[in-house]
Motif scaffolding. Structure first.
Motif, mmCIF file in Angstrom:
data_model
loop_
_atom_site.group_PDB
_atom_site.id
_atom_site.type_symbol
_atom_site.label_atom_id
_atom_site.label_comp_id
_atom_site.label_asym_id
_atom_site.label_seq_id
_atom_site.Cartn_x
_atom_site.Cartn_y
_atom_site.Cartn_z
ATOM 1 N N GLU A 241 0.880 -1.171 0.000
ATOM 2 C CA GLU A 241 0.000 0.000 0.000
ATOM 3 C C GLU A 241 0.908 1.209 0.000
ATOM 4 O O GLU A 241 1.956 1.195 0.644
ATOM 5 C CB GLU A 241 -0.843 0.046 1.282
ATOM 6 C CG GLU A 241 -1.575 -1.232 1.595
ATOM 7 C CD GLU A 241 -3.024 -1.150 1.190
ATOM 8 O OE1 GLU A 241 -3.397 -0.122 0.576
ATOM 9 O OE2 GLU A 241 -3.766 -2.093 1.468
ATOM 10 N N PHE A 242 0.506 2.250 -0.684
ATOM 11 C CA PHE A 242 1.314 3.468 -0.662
ATOM 12 C C PHE A 242 0.576 4.517 0.141
ATOM 13 O O PHE A 242 -0.319 5.179 -0.359
ATOM 14 C CB PHE A 242 1.628 3.920 -2.078
ATOM 15 C CG PHE A 242 2.223 2.805 -2.875
ATOM 16 C CD1 PHE A 242 3.420 2.222 -2.473
ATOM 17 C CD2 PHE A 242 1.572 2.278 -3.967
ATOM 18 C CE1 PHE A 242 3.954 1.152 -3.165
ATOM 19 C CE2 PHE A 242 2.102 1.214 -4.663
ATOM 20 C CZ PHE A 242 3.302 0.651 -4.268
ATOM 21 N N ILE A 243 0.911 4.620 1.414
ATOM 22 C CA ILE A 243 0.213 5.531 2.317
ATOM 23 C C ILE A 243 1.068 6.789 2.445
ATOM 24 O O ILE A 243 2.133 6.768 3.053
ATOM 25 C CB ILE A 243 -0.022 4.867 3.685
ATOM 26 C CG1 ILE A 243 -0.774 3.542 3.494
ATOM 27 C CG2 ILE A 243 -0.781 5.809 4.606
ATOM 28 C CD1 ILE A 243 -1.106 2.803 4.769
ATOM 29 N N ALA A 244 0.577 7.869 1.859
ATOM 30 C CA ALA A 244 1.394 9.077 1.775
ATOM 31 C C ALA A 244 1.579 9.721 3.142
ATOM 32 O O ALA A 244 2.581 10.363 3.404
ATOM 33 C CB ALA A 244 0.752 10.067 0.805
ATOM 34 N N GLU A 245 0.582 9.545 4.014
ATOM 35 C CA GLU A 245 0.579 10.274 5.267
ATOM 36 C C GLU A 245 1.143 9.405 6.394
ATOM 37 O O GLU A 245 0.634 8.327 6.675
ATOM 38 C CB GLU A 245 -0.874 10.702 5.547
ATOM 39 C CG GLU A 245 -1.114 11.404 6.836
ATOM 40 C CD GLU A 245 -0.181 12.573 7.070
ATOM 41 O OE1 GLU A 245 0.149 13.285 6.119
ATOM 42 O OE2 GLU A 245 0.221 12.751 8.229
ATOM 43 N N GLN A 246 2.195 9.887 7.056
ATOM 44 C CA GLN A 246 2.857 9.136 8.120
ATOM 45 C C GLN A 246 1.913 8.758 9.266
ATOM 46 O O GLN A 246 1.923 7.631 9.746
ATOM 47 C CB GLN A 246 4.023 9.964 8.678
ATOM 48 C CG GLN A 246 5.192 10.089 7.738
ATOM 49 C CD GLN A 246 6.283 9.079 8.067
ATOM 50 O OE1 GLN A 246 6.432 8.642 9.184
ATOM 51 N NE2 GLN A 246 7.033 8.668 7.062
ATOM 52 N N GLN A 247 1.116 9.724 9.700
ATOM 53 C CA GLN A 247 0.176 9.475 10.798
ATOM 54 C C GLN A 247 -0.760 8.323 10.456
ATOM 55 O O GLN A 247 -1.050 7.475 11.282
ATOM 56 C CB GLN A 247 -0.701 10.718 11.024
ATOM 57 C CG GLN A 247 0.040 11.912 11.491
ATOM 58 C CD GLN A 247 -0.049 12.020 12.996
ATOM 59 O OE1 GLN A 247 0.117 11.034 13.699
ATOM 60 N NE2 GLN A 247 -0.282 13.208 13.484
ATOM 61 N N THR A 248 -1.266 8.346 9.215
ATOM 62 C CA THR A 248 -2.209 7.322 8.784
ATOM 63 C C THR A 248 -1.530 5.967 8.752
ATOM 64 O O THR A 248 -2.088 4.967 9.195
ATOM 65 C CB THR A 248 -2.755 7.670 7.389
ATOM 66 O OG1 THR A 248 -3.232 9.002 7.408
ATOM 67 C CG2 THR A 248 -3.866 6.735 6.988
ATOM 68 N N ALA A 249 -0.309 5.928 8.242
ATOM 69 C CA ALA A 249 0.400 4.655 8.157
ATOM 70 C C ALA A 249 0.633 4.084 9.553
ATOM 71 O O ALA A 249 0.424 2.887 9.786
ATOM 72 C CB ALA A 249 1.730 4.852 7.431
ATOM 73 N N LEU A 250 1.034 4.935 10.487
ATOM 74 C CA LEU A 250 1.254 4.451 11.847
ATOM 75 C C LEU A 250 -0.052 3.944 12.455
ATOM 76 O O LEU A 250 -0.090 2.870 13.067
ATOM 77 C CB LEU A 250 1.852 5.564 12.724
ATOM 78 C CG LEU A 250 2.067 5.164 14.187
ATOM 79 C CD1 LEU A 250 3.021 3.987 14.292
ATOM 80 C CD2 LEU A 250 2.584 6.332 15.006
ATOM 81 N N ALA A 251 -1.111 4.712 12.266
ATOM 82 C CA ALA A 251 -2.413 4.292 12.804
ATOM 83 C C ALA A 251 -2.826 2.955 12.214
ATOM 84 O O ALA A 251 -3.328 2.077 12.915
ATOM 85 C CB ALA A 251 -3.471 5.353 12.523
ATOM 86 N N ALA A 252 -2.607 2.775 10.920
ATOM 87 C CA ALA A 252 -2.975 1.515 10.267
ATOM 88 C C ALA A 252 -2.135 0.364 10.824
ATOM 89 O O ALA A 252 -2.627 -0.747 11.010
ATOM 90 C CB ALA A 252 -2.788 1.638 8.754
ATOM 91 N N LEU A 253 -0.871 0.635 11.110
ATOM 92 C CA LEU A 253 -0.006 -0.397 11.685
ATOM 93 C C LEU A 253 -0.474 -0.762 13.086
ATOM 94 O O LEU A 253 -0.553 -1.928 13.455
ATOM 95 C CB LEU A 253 1.441 0.104 11.720
ATOM 96 C CG LEU A 253 2.516 -0.913 12.089
ATOM 97 C CD1 LEU A 253 2.679 -1.937 10.968
ATOM 98 C CD2 LEU A 253 3.853 -0.238 12.359
ATOM 99 N N GLN A 254 -0.823 0.270 13.850
ATOM 100 C CA GLN A 254 -1.303 0.011 15.220
ATOM 101 C C GLN A 254 -2.597 -0.782 15.213
ATOM 102 O O GLN A 254 -2.810 -1.632 16.044
ATOM 103 C CB GLN A 254 -1.505 1.343 15.951
ATOM 104 C CG GLN A 254 -0.195 2.024 16.304
ATOM 105 C CD GLN A 254 -0.410 3.403 16.894
ATOM 106 O OE1 GLN A 254 -1.310 4.131 16.474
ATOM 107 N NE2 GLN A 254 0.427 3.783 17.849
ATOM 108 N N ALA A 255 -3.450 -0.494 14.234
ATOM 109 C CA ALA A 255 -4.741 -1.176 14.181
ATOM 110 C C ALA A 255 -4.633 -2.541 13.528
ATOM 111 O O ALA A 255 -5.616 -3.261 13.427
ATOM 112 C CB ALA A 255 -5.748 -0.307 13.427
#
Lengths: 531, 313, 294
Positions: A241-255
């Motif tokens: 997945e190419f997640i441009a936004e760092q916050q979103t990527a971290l949140a997705a990893l946490q979830a």
């Protein structure tokens, strides 16, 4: 449970939402299944041809779907991969390679020596190591379906290492009909012989890419060691997945929506470590150099004293603070391991030396000329040091000006050799893998042949004369000695300036294991598995 | 009426042509080189020059423009410099998420926004009005991405009810599709609800203060009839205008929302394309978006006559 | 959010004869609250060099520090004083908001009134406006900024251009419905000259919508600046604006919350003040609107 205000809010929201969201829907947010790995990669894969482009993400794609003749093991020694055995003639001019059994393309046809020959030729058009081979080669030809030879005009001791080189563009073996295109034209298919198959139907260009395990892939018998040895795929499917936004990527990893996050910003490390499900892992332990390129054609930096001023001015620890406060460290060598050395590094001083820099600027006859620093605002790790550099220069009275833009605009502007008043530039900052800097023939950043050198166009005939010897120096001791001589000259004429070295760990869920370490920013996907 | 529609269609083509020239020039004048982006960070100057030549980027600009227009008239929007695929195909792959998000947002915003606006106007100066006005003002005062991250934190990370990011196509099931769109839609709707509510309230109040409304009230019309038969109809022109106009802003909001929620839509496509200077994609998206926008506003203009019989074309 | 719960009472007046500010405050509290707040912010912003410290000074060894006597709001990721940057940021954010609103209102009214009145002109100009408007603000801004590189002037231009048509359309649609009204027709039949009719009868009727819209444009401009900064194409990173402070600090929310909250709250308060002022002015300029408070 104690009732805090936050819990009350949570309960209230829960009560409201539980009614409105059927439980079937909620099931959708459960973690992905155990045989599929989802990875948030640092950049979007928009070009698929790993010879046509030298970007890391396309080389990652290459590692997945193509195979290589040789691979580096965990000690960065070249080992055969597609090659079963090879030998070199007594005059060390003729190399003969024999492919191993069981190699086949994703379309089912077998891999032949002709495919390898065509692939080497195409790669030889663009890769600097490949160009060296092409320049030295008399003939590259197939002997039979499984065997091909490279016949050299004069010996080239580093031939095998060049074939195994990991600095993109790497030598990925493609089918003859694909590799017979010129290197300036994109290959349009994605058919390789590697351990993964490209799943075009499930791919949205620029957004996500899907790879399936290549069931027909026959791994080598040897155990996996670095990139060498058997490439055993332990998952069925990998989705990038190419997640441009760092916050979103971290949140997705946490979830648990993704398992892997390739390039978390250094300032997210504490958050990642505080989550019991997540872990940071350094895959490239040799790290990356931060390189400050100086335009040596224009004022004030056409004067070597002004370039030396920058060398003395830089406080590497301060720069590392704003780039990688945890792992960043000073770097005084222009080379990477194992030829990194401390020759002629008297300029290094903890905290920098603004007084000396000021004096050198004065000796250079600096008279308030504008110094333009190209500042890529879309790449935080380069934006921060650019801003710091401008502030540091201003403190010693240099008329520094930031030219903010996205990286794309910088790629245009950095190619201009004109004065800053005509849209030229003085300084920009970039990074290069330590590994790539261990090869003076491979990395364009290590050139000093003036107009033909990389951006900044440093010129030193003395240095270039030494660099020309590199191809024929065969032992590691001799290379180290040559590297010292080269570096001695480099730090005198200041071809570029180093700001330090940083590490770029990946973040992953603890359930994902078996990631392979590589000395560049690449992520091989075999061997990894999900608990 | 028919003549008017015909005239508007002709002028739509003129608008599109203008947008076309504007977009083309804007991109070609911008610094930034797709060839350099393709070649990679440490690429040499020769490698970049070779790619430029091959892609026809060295041809004179008028030649490039004519080639582009000619191809487009034949339905060919060009090929992405990066992906090497037809632009129309790339855009159509990205359309579904963007259209889903836009339509859901419009439905939610118009429904809630107009209701709030009417409610506030009905009880102007009262408690309901003040609460709704406060909401509208607040909803309009916080950047979209801040709202997005806040909602993600609350509903996805803390509570685990909704996914953080991503998009599921509707043919994989209505449930997953909707679940992935709830947070983005709410995020994107908030400013529009606020916007539409404010405009509705303002227009309603204006109409309610007209003399004929007082007359109607004096004649004993019910508040329901006052609000919906008289006021809403007359306040309709500004409300409709605003809804039509919101569409371009919506696309702008979509760009940010798609970034926050990692939705593979047209917004992400075009922002990435701008960063890479992938000219054919930027041109294609802008032409299509502006075409769509012009058509929507044509529909809005025509609908004025339905709402306000005094306007005739 | 004490501002929202502050008593915003409408006092039925007409008989009260209080002169000056107290009277204005009684009759139009929103104007006073919103306007006062905005004026205060402008004064604070203009006086920034007198008290706020240096917003550009960096110290990498003092990054992300908690608030202290030396740095009231702590420091950001480059070790800069967040308080100084927030105060100096007000200058940029307010400038972007106010100049964009003024530009859009002036241009929009001119075009809207004429287009609403003259049908021939209408067709041409509104198509041009359609063309301009049909390119979303954010995309236009990104494209323009990639043309010139980030800068405040280009940012204001990029925000103003696409807002102008929306003002002009609103004004035009108001004019369209007003011009058919009997009092305008009567004025024209009575031999009044066109410009005079426009000025005396049509323009005033557009003021309420215009005021609401200008406030929206101003607020929207401030928010658009933030959004563009989020996408990495806002104000140059060195220059503090609330938008680029929020977006460049968003990763540090957990470590140094004030780096985000200080500019964030200022931004929200400013937008709020602008909106309150817009609402208040609407009542002030439009005597008819007050009749609703029977």
């Amino acid at each position: 449970m104690t009732i805090s205000r936050r819990n009350l809010i949570k309960m209230g929201v829960a009560a409201g939402t539980a009614v409105s969201i059927p439980s079937i829907l909620r099931a959708q947010t459960s973690p992905t299944d155990a045989r599929t790995v989802r990875m948030a990669m640092g950049n979007a894969l928009s070009v698929y041809d790993p010879i046509w482009t030298a970007t890391n993400i396309t080389a990652d794609h290459g590692l997945a779907i193509y195979d290589t003749l040789f691979s580096l093991d965990s000690k960065f020694t070249s080992q055969p991969q597609m090659v079963e055995k090879w030998n070199v003639s007594e005059d060390t001019k003729t190399y003969t390679f024999e492919l191993r059994e069981g190699l086949s393309w994703h379309d089912g046809t077998p891999v032949t020596a002709a495919d390898c020959v065509a692939s080497i030729r195409r790669w030889g058009e663009v890769s600097s190591g490949g160009q060296l081979i092409m320049a030295r080669a008399n003939e590259i030809s197939k002997k039979d379906d499984k065997t091909f030879t490279i016949v050299l005009k004069e010996p080239l001791g580093i031939l095998i290492d060049v074939l195994a080189d990991l600095t993109p563009p790497c030598l990925f073996i493609m089918r003859e009909q694909d590799a017979s295109r010129p290197a300036t034209e994109q290959v349009t298919t994605n058919i390789g012989s590697g351990p993964f198959k490209f799943n075009e139907a499930l791919t949205t260009p620029g957004a996500s890419v899907t790879y399936d395990r290549n069931e027909r892939y026959v791994p080598r018998k040897q155990p996996s060691d670095g990139l060498a040895g058997g490439k055993i795929v332990k998952v069925d499917r990998v989705i990038w997945e190419f997640i441009a936004e760092q916050q979103t990527a971290l949140a997705a990893l946490q979830a648990g929506e993704i398992d892997f996050f390739e390039q978390p910003s250094a300032d997210l490390y504490p958050l990642i470590e505080s989550d019991p499900n997540l872990e940071l892992q350094v895959l490239n332990e040799t790290g990356n150099h931060v390189c400050l390129r100086i335009n040596s054609l224009q004022k004030p930096f056409n004067n070597v004293k002004a370039r030396q001023a920058i060398l003395h001015l830089v406080d590497q620890e301060a720069f590392m603070r704003v780039m990688d406060p945890r792992n960043g460290r000073p770097e005084t060598s222009i080379f990477g391991e194992p030829i990194s050395n401390d020759e002629n590094t008297g300029w290094y001083k903890k905290g920098g030396d603004p007084e000396k820099a000021k004096q050198l600027f004065a000796e250079a006859g600096y008279a308030g000329e504008k110094v333009v620093i190209l500042d890529p605002t879309d790449i935080p790790i380069l934006d921060n040091p650019s801003q710091l550099l401008a502030a540091t220069l201003r403190k010693i009275g240099v008329n520094a000006e930031l030219a903010p833009s996205d990286w794309s605009a910088i790629t245009t502007r950095r190619a201009k050799k004109v004065p800053v008043e005509e849209d030229g530039w003085s300084i920009f900052i970039t990074s290069e893998a330590d590994y790539s800097l261990s090869n003076p023939l491979g990395s364009p950043l290590l050139l000093a042949n003036g107009d033909n050198a990389w951006y900044g166009w440093p010129k030193s005939d003395e240095y270039e004369a030494l660099r020309a010897k590199w191809a024929d120096v065969n032992t590691i001791e001799d290379r180290k000695a040559l590297a010292r001589q080269m570096q001695h000259i480099w730090w005198d004429f200041v071809g570029d300036v180093r700001l330090g070295k940083y590490l770029s760990p990946v973040a992953r869920r603890k359930t994902l294991s078996g990631l392979i370490g590589v000395p560049v920013q690449l992520v091989p996907m075999w061997n990894m598995q999900k608990a | 009426m028919a003549a008017y529609i015909l005239r508007r269609f002709v002028s739509t083509i003129a608008v599109m042509a203008m947008v076309g020239i504007f977009v083309f020039l804007l991109l070609r004048l911008a610094p930034g080189d797709p060839a350099a982006m393709i070649a990679g960070k440490s690429a040499t100057a020769e490698m970049i020059a070779g790619i430029r030549e091959k892609m026809g980027l060295n041809d004179p600009m008028p030649v490039q423009f004519i080639r582009w227009v000619r191809d487009m008239l034949g339905g060919d929007f060009g090929t992405s410099i990066f992906a090497g695929r037809p632009v129309l195909q790339l855009i159509s792959q990205r359309l579904e998420p963007t259209i889903s998000l836009s339509i859901l947002t419009m439905i939610v915003s118009v429904t809630i926004g107009v209701s709030f606006g009417i409610l506030a106007a009905w009880r102007a100066g009262g408690l309901v009005d003040r609460i709704l006005t406060a909401f509208a003002t607040l909803g309009f005062s916080v950047p979209v991405f801040v709202v997005g991250f806040f909602l993600i934190y609350l509903f996805a990370i803390t509570a685990h009810w909704l996914p953080v990011q991503g998009y599921k196509p509707i043919d994989h099931g209505f449930g997953p599709w909707l679940v992935h769109l709830i947070l983005p839609t709410v995020t994107l709707s908030i400013p529009y609800i606020a916007f539409i509510a404010r405009i509705t309230r303002a227009s309603m109040l204006e109409v309610l203060s007209e003399d004929y409304m007082r007359t109607a009230a004096a004649k004993g019309a019910s508040s329901y009839s006052m609000l919906f038969h008289h006021a809403l109809k007359n306040a309709g022109v500004p409300i409709l205008t605003v809804i039509g106009l919101s569409f371009a802003g919506l696309i702008g909001g979509v760009v940010i929302t798609e970034t926050v929620f990692n939705i593979p839509g047209v917004g992400r496509l075009v922002v990435d394309a701008i960063n890479n200077r992938d000219y054919p994609i930027i041109q294609g998206v802008l032409i299509l978006v502006s075409g769509l926008y012009v058509l929507i506003n044509l529909a809005v203009d025509l609908s004025y006559t339905l709402v306000d019989p005094r306007i005739r074309y | 959010m004490t501002l929202l719960s502050a008593p915003v009472e409408y006092v039925p007046t007409g008989r009260l004869r209080i002169s000056g500010l107290p009277r204005l405050a009684r009759r139009h509290p929103l104007v006073v609250i919103g306007g006062g707040l905005l004026a205060l912010l402008i004064v604070l912003a203009l006086a920034a060099p007198l008290y706020a410290g240096d917003p550009l000074n960096m110290d990498p060894f003092k990054r992300l520090q908690p608030p202290s006597a030396e740095m009231w709001f702590g420091s950001d990721n480059l070790g800069r004083d967040v308080f100084a940057r927030t105060i100096f940021g007000a200058r940029i954010s307010l400038m972007v908001g106010l100049l964009s609103a003024a530009g859009a209102a002036l241009g929009g009214v001119l075009i809207g009134v004429i287009a609403g009145y003259n049908r021939g002109f209408d067709n041409i100009v509104m198509r041009v406006m359609d063309g301009l408007m049909s390119i979303p603000t954010i995309l236009l801004a990104i494209a323009l900024i990639s043309l010139t590189g980030p800068g405040i002037a280009i940012l204001i231009v990029a925000i103003t251009i696409p807002q102008m048509p929306s003002v002009s359309r609103l004004v035009r649609s108001a004019v369209l419905s007003v011009r058919e009204r009997p009092y305008v027709e009567a004025a024209l039949c009575g031999g009044a000259r066109l410009p005079k009719v426009l000025w005396r009868h049509i323009l005033p009727s557009t003021i309420p919508s215009l005021m609401v819209q200008s406030a929206i444009v101003c607020a929207d401009a401030i928010l658009t600046e933030a959004g563009l900064s989020f996408l990495g194409v806002g104000v140059p990173p060195e220059i503090p604006s609330w938008g680029n402070m929020i977006s460049s600090s968003r990763l540090y929310l957990a470590i140094a919350p004030l780096t985000v909250f200080a500019p964030g709250i200022c931004l929200a308060v400013t937008v709020l003040a602008v909106n309150l002022l817009g609402d208040g002015l609407r009542d002030l300029f439009d005597p008819r609107a007050k009749r609703r408070r029977r």
